[in-house]
Design an enzyme around this catalytic site. Structure first.
Site, PDB file in Angstrom:
ATOM      1  N   ASP A   1       0.813  -1.155   0.097  1.00  0.00           N
ATOM      2  CA  ASP A   1       0.131   0.063   0.077  1.00  0.00           C
ATOM      3  C   ASP A   1       1.070   1.383   0.095  1.00  0.00           C
ATOM      4  O   ASP A   1       2.134   1.289   0.696  1.00  0.00           O
ATOM      5  CB  ASP A   1      -1.054  -0.117   1.283  1.00  0.00           C
ATOM      6  CG  ASP A   1      -1.849   1.075   1.432  1.00  0.00           C
ATOM      7  OD1 ASP A   1      -2.892   1.173   0.463  1.00  0.00           O
ATOM      8  OD2 ASP A   1      -1.839   1.987   2.217  1.00  0.00           O
TER       9      ASP A   1
ATOM     10  N   GLU B   1      15.352 -13.973  -0.775  1.00  0.00           N
ATOM     11  CA  GLU B   1      15.624 -15.094   0.026  1.00  0.00           C
ATOM     12  C   GLU B   1      14.477 -16.264   0.004  1.00  0.00           C
ATOM     13  O   GLU B   1      14.687 -17.424   0.392  1.00  0.00           O
ATOM     14  CB  GLU B   1      15.639 -14.661   1.639  1.00  0.00           C
ATOM     15  CG  GLU B   1      16.836 -13.859   1.826  1.00  0.00           C
ATOM     16  CD  GLU B   1      17.011 -13.424   3.606  1.00  0.00           C
ATOM     17  OE1 GLU B   1      16.204 -14.204   4.254  1.00  0.00           O
ATOM     18  OE2 GLU B   1      17.565 -12.527   3.401  1.00  0.00           O
TER      19      GLU B   1
END
Length: 549
Positions: free
Chosen positions: A204, A264
């Site tokens: 957002d 990751e």
């Protein structure tokens, strides 16, 4: 979608946005919830989308209906439990769907423990976690920054005897991203959900994270251009050029840290919401280089301008500056008037045949796509009275702006009481005008907009050019558009007409000598034809042909 071993799943994916409060209520309290979403995942999967984006379901006082988070790492009881969320992921993955969740990192609720501690004194461990500023000598606010929701972006706090920054509601204080501890904390919250198995995030207000450390005043605009949320002549926010309160260059290093974390977790993705005066340029900056956000979308297609000239200009601007970045397009979401009402030829006249062409156009553009719940039903904006509003934005600007409640009313699943959404009293009314658009009725109608969405999404999966191919535009006017999409294995010509009149367009000169093979599009969508070098497009129709390469 079409399998392309050289392209990650998110490039060209279609994401279905769920606003959980209004999707399906499983326990009769009138509010949609995570068990309700889990029950409807087979419906979403049947559409042929690739992922679900879930709007906020985190612990919140709900002043802004979940976009004011008081605990980043838990589920608000009205939506269920962490176990319910885990179940949503499990069911979605079984149906071949990815799960993306909203992250509202720019600000928290004023009920968040971080803010409670920060606001308690000038010398507590979190005293610099939010943007605190001394008043001017005469007690006035430090600069001219404004809130998107109206009025100054500064709120006085009596205990600290300082102002704090809020770009939205005063109950949504902005975090201070200039503090490395804040960055570490929000990245830990992101990691929490990655460890639970989410496949990505929609961030957002992704260009709001940093503010100008010098607190310089924004310059005034010479002319106010009407646009989407927050950009209207009745809102003073639109009177400034927002150079210093958002879209700061410091955002870039943070987005690189965020991407390093995402990397990751292989096969995850990010979508950033970008709203600013130079959104397309910002989208390019935020997605180039493979070391920041994977995708961004802007408000440029969330305005009332549905002309094909505007569509082409928007697309070409981002294409020209994008480089190796990637866009995500949306023509509707939980913050703007529903597209079936916004993109009409005549105000108040809902035309599903026209909406089908807008859908086919969106799904034929280069980029990923977000579809908002109910678009597949062609839902119009719900007309609500002032006493039915709950959105603070709409209440503040009534009646010129009626807020966001009209696009957030519950999904009509059946033509019955409360549209089959709940057995209780819905948090927003299910308007009678939505019942004829219910999913149940449209599933029984092969010519419905629901079946057009479903069929075109399936059609798209079999044409890699539409999923991830290059794009080139050849013609535009108010109502029609011609472009090609080209991948390694195919080149497609797309021509469309969004008007009620038949139009005849010339084949692009560079394509006249090429062999053009008609492609059978879904029968629920009006089909154009090509003859003697001309494209014949009847009212609300589209032509797609395969070009020899």
């Amino acid at each position: 979608m079409s399998e392309n071993q050289n392209s990650p799943w998110w490039r060209g994916c279609v994401i279905y946005q769920v606003y959980p409060r209004s999707f399906f209520d499983s326990n009769g309290d009138g509010i949609g919830d995570l068990p309700g979403l889990a029950a409807k995942i087979p419906y979403i999967a049947s559409l042929g989308v690739d992922a679900i984006w879930i709007s906020p379901f985190f612990t919140s006082p709900m002043k802004d209906f979940g976009y004011d988070v008081s605990d980043y790492c838990d589920v608000d009881p009205i939506f269920g439990t962490l176990s319910d969320f885990d179940n949503v992921i499990e069911i979605a993955h079984k149906h071949g769907l990815k799960i993306l969740i909203d992250q509202v990192l720019n600000h928290t609720s004023d009920q968040h423990p971080w803010f409670k501690e920060s606001s308690s004194s000038l010398d507590n461990p979190k005293s610099d976690w939010y943007v605190w500023v001394d008043p001017n000598p005469d007690g006035t606010i430090p600069n001219n920054w404004l809130s998107v929701f109206g009025g100054p972006a500064w709120q006085w706090h009596s205990r600290r005897r300082q102002y704090y920054l809020h770009n939205f509601l005063s109950s949504q204080p902005d975090l201070n991203f200039h503090n490395p501890e804040v960055i570490e904390a929000v990245l830990d919250a992101v990691r929490f959900w990655l460890d639970r198995g989410v496949d990505g995030f929609r961030f957002d207000t992704a260009n709001y994270f940093f503010h100008d450390i010098e607190l310089r005043n924004n310059a005034p605009k010479e002319e106010v251009e009407e646009g989407s949320i927050g950009v209207r002549a009745d809102n003073p926010y639109a009177y400034q050029f927002h150079e210093f309160d958002k879209s700061r260059p410091e955002n870039i290093p943070f987005l690189k840290q965020l991407r390093a974390l995402m990397d990751e977790y292989p096969q995850t993705t990010t979508v950033g919401e970008v709203g600013c005066d130079f959104a397309l340029e910002t989208m390019a900056k935020y997605t180039q280089g493979g070391d920041k956000l994977h995708m961004c979308y802007s408000f440029d297609l969330l305005t009332h301008d549905s002309s094909m000239k505007h569509i082409r200009t928007t697309m070409e601007e981002i294409e020209d500056g994008l480089g190796d970045g990637w866009p995500c397009w949306s023509i509707g979401n939980h913050d703007v008037e529903r597209v079936a009402s916004r993109w009409t030829e005549k105000e108040g006249l809902i035309n599903h045949e026209r909406s089908k062409i807008h859908m086919a156009m969106l799904l034929s553009m280069r980029g990923s796509v977000c579809l908002y719940q109910g678009e597949e039903l062609g839902l119009p904006e719900a007309e609500l009275t002032y006493d039915q509003l709950v959105d603070p934005f709409g209440i503040e600007f009534w009646p010129d702006f009626k807020g966001r409640d009209g696009c957030r009313t519950p999904m009509p699943w059946s033509n019955s009481d409360n549209g089959g959404f709940t057995d209780g009293k819905p948090w927003l009314p299910v308007v009678d005008s939505h019942l004829p658009y219910s999913a149940e009725l449209q599933e029984d109608d092969p010519n419905s907009i629901f079946h057009a969405y479903k069929a075109f999404l399936q059609f798209r999966k079999h044409h890699n050019a539409l999923v991830s191919g290059a794009i080139e535009f050849f013609h535009d006017d108010e109502h029609s558009l011609i472009f090609t999409r080209q991948s390694d294995d195919e080149k497609l010509l797309v021509a469309l007409n969004t008007s009620a009149e038949t139009t005849v367009l010339k084949l692009p000169k560079t394509l006249i000598k090429n062999k053009l093979e008609d492609i059978e599009i879904p029968k629920s969508i009006n089909k154009g034809t090509v003859k003697e070098g001309k494209i014949m497009l009847q009212a609300y129709s589209i032509y797609i042909g395969k070009v020899s390469i």
